[in-house]
Scaffold this motif. Structure first.
Motif, PDB file in Angstrom:
ATOM      1  N   THR A  61       0.825  -1.202   0.000  1.00 42.25           N
ATOM      2  CA  THR A  61       0.000   0.000   0.000  1.00 42.25           C
ATOM      3  C   THR A  61       0.861   1.255   0.000  1.00 42.25           C
ATOM      4  OG1 THR A  61      -1.775  -1.178   1.140  1.00 42.25           O
ATOM      5  CG2 THR A  61      -1.849   1.227   1.223  1.00 42.25           C
ATOM      6  N   VAL A  62       1.913   1.262   0.812  1.00 39.85           N
ATOM      7  CA  VAL A  62       2.824   2.414   0.830  1.00 39.85           C
ATOM      8  C   VAL A  62       3.463   2.580  -0.546  1.00 39.85           C
ATOM      9  CG1 VAL A  62       5.002   3.302   1.774  1.00 39.85           C
ATOM     10  CG2 VAL A  62       3.272   2.350   3.308  1.00 39.85           C
ATOM     11  N   LYS A  63       3.913   1.485  -1.133  1.00 40.04           N
ATOM     12  CA  LYS A  63       4.585   1.538  -2.435  1.00 40.04           C
ATOM     13  C   LYS A  63       3.650   2.020  -3.543  1.00 40.04           C
ATOM     14  CE  LYS A  63       8.085   0.635  -5.120  1.00 40.04           C
ATOM     15  NZ  LYS A  63       9.289   1.430  -5.041  1.00 40.04           N
ATOM     16  N   ASN A  64       2.432   1.509  -3.560  1.00 44.32           N
ATOM     17  CA  ASN A  64       1.516   1.788  -4.667  1.00 44.32           C
ATOM     18  C   ASN A  64       0.656   3.034  -4.480  1.00 44.32           C
ATOM     19  OD1 ASN A  64       2.380  -0.513  -6.100  1.00 44.32           O
ATOM     20  ND2 ASN A  64       1.038  -1.799  -4.886  1.00 44.32           N
ATOM     21  N   LYS A  65       0.237   3.311  -3.251  1.00 44.49           N
ATOM     22  CA  LYS A  65      -0.677   4.440  -2.995  1.00 44.49           C
ATOM     23  C   LYS A  65       0.037   5.701  -2.534  1.00 44.49           C
ATOM     24  CE  LYS A  65      -4.426   1.919  -3.610  1.00 44.49           C
ATOM     25  NZ  LYS A  65      -5.520   2.172  -4.486  1.00 44.49           N
ATOM     26  N   LYS A  66       1.257   5.557  -2.034  1.00 45.49           N
ATOM     27  CA  LYS A  66       2.077   6.689  -1.579  1.00 45.49           C
ATOM     28  C   LYS A  66       1.316   7.639  -0.628  1.00 45.49           C
ATOM     29  CE  LYS A  66       4.814   6.569  -5.817  1.00 45.49           C
ATOM     30  NZ  LYS A  66       4.911   5.164  -5.775  1.00 45.49           N
ATOM     31  N   PRO A  67       0.874   7.125   0.509  1.00 41.76           N
ATOM     32  CA  PRO A  67       0.140   7.976   1.452  1.00 41.76           C
ATOM     33  C   PRO A  67       1.017   9.094   2.017  1.00 41.76           C
ATOM     34  CG  PRO A  67       0.718   5.897   2.472  1.00 41.76           C
ATOM     35  CD  PRO A  67       1.105   5.786   1.034  1.00 41.76           C
ATOM     36  N   ASP A  68       0.392  10.211   2.360  1.00 40.77           N
ATOM     37  CA  ASP A  68       1.105  11.368   2.902  1.00 40.77           C
ATOM     38  C   ASP A  68       1.342  11.278   4.403  1.00 40.77           C
ATOM     39  OD1 ASP A  68       1.587  12.803   0.576  1.00 40.77           O
ATOM     40  OD2 ASP A  68      -0.383  13.740   0.626  1.00 40.77           O
ATOM     41  N   ILE A  70       0.860   8.492   8.194  1.00 38.97           N
ATOM     42  CA  ILE A  70       0.508   7.199   8.782  1.00 38.97           C
ATOM     43  C   ILE A  70      -1.011   7.129   8.960  1.00 38.97           C
ATOM     44  CG2 ILE A  70       0.878   5.630  10.734  1.00 38.97           C
ATOM     45  CD1 ILE A  70       3.407   6.145   9.075  1.00 38.97           C
ATOM     46  N   TYR A  71      -1.612   8.243   9.301  1.00 37.96           N
ATOM     47  CA  TYR A  71      -3.064   8.295   9.447  1.00 37.96           C
ATOM     48  C   TYR A  71      -3.750   7.914   8.131  1.00 37.96           C
ATOM     49  CZ  TYR A  71      -7.746  10.143  10.219  1.00 37.96           C
ATOM     50  OH  TYR A  71      -9.104  10.279  10.318  1.00 37.96           O
ATOM     51  N   GLU A  72      -3.275   8.506   7.037  1.00 38.51           N
ATOM     52  CA  GLU A  72      -3.848   8.181   5.722  1.00 38.51           C
ATOM     53  C   GLU A  72      -3.619   6.705   5.388  1.00 38.51           C
ATOM     54  OE1 GLU A  72      -3.240   9.307   1.029  1.00 38.51           O
ATOM     55  OE2 GLU A  72      -2.613  10.786   2.521  1.00 38.51           O
ATOM     56  N   LEU A  73      -2.457   6.195   5.728  1.00 39.48           N
ATOM     57  CA  LEU A  73      -2.149   4.784   5.498  1.00 39.48           C
ATOM     58  C   LEU A  73      -3.117   3.891   6.269  1.00 39.48           C
ATOM     59  CD1 LEU A  73      -0.348   2.521   4.360  1.00 39.48           C
ATOM     60  CD2 LEU A  73       1.213   2.934   6.294  1.00 39.48           C
ATOM     61  N   ALA A  74      -3.373   4.225   7.524  1.00 40.41           N
ATOM     62  CA  ALA A  74      -4.307   3.443   8.336  1.00 40.41           C
ATOM     63  C   ALA A  74      -5.703   3.441   7.706  1.00 40.41           C
ATOM     64  CB  ALA A  74      -4.361   3.995   9.755  1.00 40.41           C
ATOM     65  N   LYS A  75      -6.122   4.581   7.185  1.00 38.58           N
ATOM     66  CA  LYS A  75      -7.425   4.670   6.514  1.00 38.58           C
ATOM     67  C   LYS A  75      -7.448   3.789   5.260  1.00 38.58           C
ATOM     68  CE  LYS A  75      -9.688   7.516   9.108  1.00 38.58           C
ATOM     69  NZ  LYS A  75     -10.750   6.971   9.948  1.00 38.58           N
ATOM     70  N   LEU A  76      -6.367   3.843   4.478  1.00 34.69           N
ATOM     71  CA  LEU A  76      -6.296   3.027   3.258  1.00 34.69           C
ATOM     72  C   LEU A  76      -6.354   1.532   3.585  1.00 34.69           C
ATOM     73  CD1 LEU A  76      -3.499   4.944   1.304  1.00 34.69           C
ATOM     74  CD2 LEU A  76      -5.894   4.700   0.587  1.00 34.69           C
ATOM     75  N   LEU A  77      -5.743   1.160   4.698  1.00 36.13           N
ATOM     76  CA  LEU A  77      -5.699  -0.244   5.105  1.00 36.13           C
ATOM     77  C   LEU A  77      -6.931  -0.672   5.899  1.00 36.13           C
ATOM     78  CD1 LEU A  77      -1.962  -0.389   6.218  1.00 36.13           C
ATOM     79  CD2 LEU A  77      -2.952  -1.485   4.193  1.00 36.13           C
ATOM     80  N   ASP A  78      -7.708   0.316   6.346  1.00 36.68           N
ATOM     81  CA  ASP A  78      -8.877   0.060   7.209  1.00 36.68           C
ATOM     82  C   ASP A  78      -8.438  -0.706   8.463  1.00 36.68           C
ATOM     83  OD1 ASP A  78     -11.536   0.279   7.951  1.00 36.68           O
ATOM     84  OD2 ASP A  78     -12.089  -1.637   7.020  1.00 36.68           O
ATOM     85  N   HIS A  86       2.635   0.882  14.852  1.00 36.48           N
ATOM     86  CA  HIS A  86       3.542  -0.161  15.347  1.00 36.48           C
ATOM     87  C   HIS A  86       4.209  -0.890  14.176  1.00 36.48           C
ATOM     88  CE1 HIS A  86       5.226  -3.382  17.753  1.00 36.48           C
ATOM     89  NE2 HIS A  86       4.656  -4.244  16.919  1.00 36.48           N
ATOM     90  N   ASP A  87       3.430  -1.282  13.179  1.00 33.14           N
ATOM     91  CA  ASP A  87       3.985  -1.998  12.035  1.00 33.14           C
ATOM     92  C   ASP A  87       4.969  -1.131  11.253  1.00 33.14           C
ATOM     93  OD1 ASP A  87       2.623  -4.275  12.692  1.00 33.14           O
ATOM     94  OD2 ASP A  87       1.102  -4.088  11.132  1.00 33.14           O
ATOM     95  N   VAL A  88       4.663   0.144  11.091  1.00 31.58           N
ATOM     96  CA  VAL A  88       5.586   1.056  10.403  1.00 31.58           C
ATOM     97  C   VAL A  88       6.890   1.152  11.184  1.00 31.58           C
ATOM     98  CG1 VAL A  88       6.000   3.480   9.796  1.00 31.58           C
ATOM     99  CG2 VAL A  88       3.854   2.376   9.136  1.00 31.58           C
ATOM    100  N   LYS A  89       6.801   1.205  12.501  1.00 28.13           N
ATOM    101  CA  LYS A  89       8.010   1.283  13.329  1.00 28.13           C
ATOM    102  C   LYS A  89       8.867   0.030  13.149  1.00 28.13           C
ATOM    103  CE  LYS A  89       9.657   1.951  17.998  1.00 28.13           C
ATOM    104  NZ  LYS A  89       9.601   1.304  19.269  1.00 28.13           N
ATOM    105  N   LYS A 109       3.762  15.582  10.491  1.00 30.13           N
ATOM    106  CA  LYS A 109       3.311  14.337   9.873  1.00 30.13           C
ATOM    107  C   LYS A 109       4.515  13.452   9.626  1.00 30.13           C
ATOM    108  CE  LYS A 109      -0.786  15.738   7.343  1.00 30.13           C
ATOM    109  NZ  LYS A 109      -1.439  15.742   6.044  1.00 30.13           N
ATOM    110  N   VAL A 110       4.249  12.184   9.539  1.00 27.92           N
ATOM    111  CA  VAL A 110       5.272  11.209   9.200  1.00 27.92           C
ATOM    112  C   VAL A 110       4.830  10.559   7.900  1.00 27.92           C
ATOM    113  CG1 VAL A 110       6.428   9.089   9.892  1.00 27.92           C
ATOM    114  CG2 VAL A 110       5.846  10.800  11.613  1.00 27.92           C
ATOM    115  N   ARG A 111       5.641  10.742   6.852  1.00 29.79           N
ATOM    116  CA  ARG A 111       5.314  10.192   5.535  1.00 29.79           C
ATOM    117  C   ARG A 111       6.147   8.937   5.306  1.00 29.79           C
ATOM    118  NH1 ARG A 111       6.540  14.284   1.731  1.00 29.79           N
ATOM    119  NH2 ARG A 111       4.446  15.069   2.098  1.00 29.79           N
ATOM    120  N   PRO A 112       5.485   7.777   5.112  1.00 35.98           N
ATOM    121  CA  PRO A 112       6.230   6.546   4.849  1.00 35.98           C
ATOM    122  C   PRO A 112       6.528   6.385   3.360  1.00 35.98           C
ATOM    123  CG  PRO A 112       3.908   6.042   5.058  1.00 35.98           C
ATOM    124  CD  PRO A 112       4.059   7.531   5.296  1.00 35.98           C
ATOM    125  N   SER A 113       7.629   5.696   3.069  1.00 32.62           N
ATOM    126  CA  SER A 113       7.936   5.344   1.686  1.00 32.62           C
ATOM    127  C   SER A 113       8.717   4.030   1.688  1.00 32.62           C
ATOM    128  CB  SER A 113       8.736   6.445   0.990  1.00 32.62           C
ATOM    129  OG  SER A 113       9.991   6.604   1.599  1.00 32.62           O
TER     130      SER A 113
END
Length: 125
Positions: A61-68, A70-78, A86-89, A109-113
């Motif tokens: 999801t991080v690779k393909n959707k490029k969330p801005d 961690i909050y956005e990532l959590a929403k994308l993953l539901d 925790h998983d990002v850490k 914000k913390v942006r994952p990639s």
């Protein structure tokens, strides 16, 4: 960020120790050693524990959707925010995810990639 490949290896600890000793001896003898990126696990059970289905989904999801964030990532993953944090850490500590802190109001914000184009798994037998 340079896009690259990562090899994940599953092999016994004694094999890893032997390779490290050989590399050390080569360096002492004046030989160079080629740098490489690898993540080594002692067995499949440990690998599966670290790279669970949820964490692999997170990486994709991080690779393909490029969330801005961690909050956005959590929403994308539901998934719950705390679980995703925790998983990002964990994945960040292993070098599978990079995090960039951005200053934005009202809070940082913390942006994952994902810095890898491909991750391969090699199993020694």
């Amino acid at each position: 960020m340079r896009i690259k490949n990562l090899k994940i290896e599953i092999r016994p600890l004694d094999s890893f120790v032997e390779e490290t000793i050989r590399a050390f001896e080569d360096v002492q003898g004046g030989k160079g050693i080629a740098p490489r990126e690898a993540l080594i696990f002692p067995d499949v059970r440990t690998l599966r524990k670290v790279l669970s289905e949820k964490r692999l989904e997170l990486l994709r999801t991080v690779k393909n959707k490029k969330p801005d964030s961690i909050y956005e990532l959590a929403k994308l993953l539901d998934r719950p925010l705390r679980a995703v944090q925790h998983d990002v850490k964990v994945l960040s500590e292993l070098g599978l995810i990079e995090v960039e802190r951005t200053r934005r109001k009202p809070r940082d914000k913390v942006r994952p990639s994902v810095p890898y184009r491909r991750i391969t798994i090699e199993i020694g037998i």
